[in-house]
Design a protein around this motif. Structure first.
Motif, PDB file in Angstrom:
ATOM      1  N   ILE A 149       0.854  -1.185   0.000  1.00 47.73           N
ATOM      2  CA  ILE A 149       0.000   0.000   0.000  1.00 47.73           C
ATOM      3  C   ILE A 149       0.893   1.238   0.000  1.00 47.73           C
ATOM      4  N   TYR A 169       1.530   5.091   1.095  1.00 49.56           N
ATOM      5  CA  TYR A 169       1.140   6.031   2.143  1.00 49.56           C
ATOM      6  C   TYR A 169       1.871   7.354   1.949  1.00 49.56           C
ATOM      7  N   SER A 181      -1.621   9.197   5.531  1.00 52.64           N
ATOM      8  CA  SER A 181      -2.799   8.991   4.691  1.00 52.64           C
ATOM      9  C   SER A 181      -2.508   7.922   3.660  1.00 52.64           C
ATOM     10  N   ARG A 182      -3.490   7.046   3.450  1.00 55.71           N
ATOM     11  CA  ARG A 182      -3.373   6.033   2.400  1.00 55.71           C
ATOM     12  C   ARG A 182      -3.645   6.699   1.048  1.00 55.71           C
ATOM     13  N   LEU A 193      -5.023   6.603  -2.517  1.00 52.77           N
ATOM     14  CA  LEU A 193      -6.024   5.804  -3.232  1.00 52.77           C
ATOM     15  C   LEU A 193      -5.826   5.827  -4.734  1.00 52.77           C
ATOM     16  N   ALA A 194      -5.278   6.915  -5.261  1.00 50.71           N
ATOM     17  CA  ALA A 194      -5.081   7.042  -6.704  1.00 50.71           C
ATOM     18  C   ALA A 194      -4.066   8.135  -6.965  1.00 50.71           C
ATOM     19  N   LEU A 216      -9.477   5.713 -12.870  1.00 53.78           N
ATOM     20  CA  LEU A 216     -10.040   5.261 -11.605  1.00 53.78           C
ATOM     21  C   LEU A 216     -11.152   4.265 -11.846  1.00 53.78           C
ATOM     22  N   THR A 255     -14.206   1.808  -7.211  1.00 55.35           N
ATOM     23  CA  THR A 255     -13.818   1.844  -5.799  1.00 55.35           C
ATOM     24  C   THR A 255     -12.901   3.016  -5.481  1.00 55.35           C
ATOM     25  N   GLY A 256     -12.501   3.781  -6.512  1.00 55.49           N
ATOM     26  CA  GLY A 256     -11.612   4.910  -6.287  1.00 55.49           C
ATOM     27  C   GLY A 256     -10.155   4.537  -6.298  1.00 55.49           C
ATOM     28  N   THR A 257      -9.828   3.334  -6.743  1.00 61.71           N
ATOM     29  CA  THR A 257      -8.424   2.927  -6.800  1.00 61.71           C
ATOM     30  C   THR A 257      -7.936   2.952  -8.232  1.00 61.71           C
ATOM     31  N   SER A 258      -6.663   3.128  -8.381  1.00 59.48           N
ATOM     32  CA  SER A 258      -6.067   3.247  -9.715  1.00 59.48           C
ATOM     33  C   SER A 258      -6.109   1.913 -10.447  1.00 59.48           C
TER      34      SER A 258
END
Length: 103
Positions: A2, A4, A78-79, A81-82, A95, A98-101
């Motif tokens: 992930i 960050y 912060s994680r 997301l994209a 995107l 789910t809002g992920t790349s």
């Protein structure tokens, strides 16, 4: 892994000069070596009173543990997301629902 984004407020960090930054970087690299491959450092931007860093890690706890071992403040974590590529005009198509790349 992930991604960050970590913002650390450190008064005068960017104004302290190269020796202070080199010491912080050395402690960080030493901590990263002990924690590999659970956490890796990607990039850091330096402001007058903050560090803004990108890390890849298995979990947010690994980012917090790295800060503790390196003697750095946790800061705001912060994680990511994209990513929005600055040169592309159709970033929204990268995107998924789910809002992920997707790339």
């Amino acid at each position: 892994m992930i991604t960050y984004l970590v913002q650390r407020e450190i008064e005068g960090v960017g104004l302290s000069g190269r020796p202070g930054l080199e010491l912080s970087a050395a402690r960080s690299v030493e901590a990263l070596a002990r924690m590999a491959p659970r956490v890796t450092w990607c990039h850091t931007w330096i402001g007058a009173d903050f560090l803004l860093s990108l890390y890849r890690a298995d979990a947010v706890g690994d980012v917090i543990e790295h800060a503790r071992r390196a003697g750095l403040p946790d800061g705001r974590i912060s994680r990511v997301l994209a990513e929005l590529p600055g040169a592309e005009t159709s970033w929204l198509t990268s995107l998924d629902a789910t809002g992920t790349s997707r790339g």
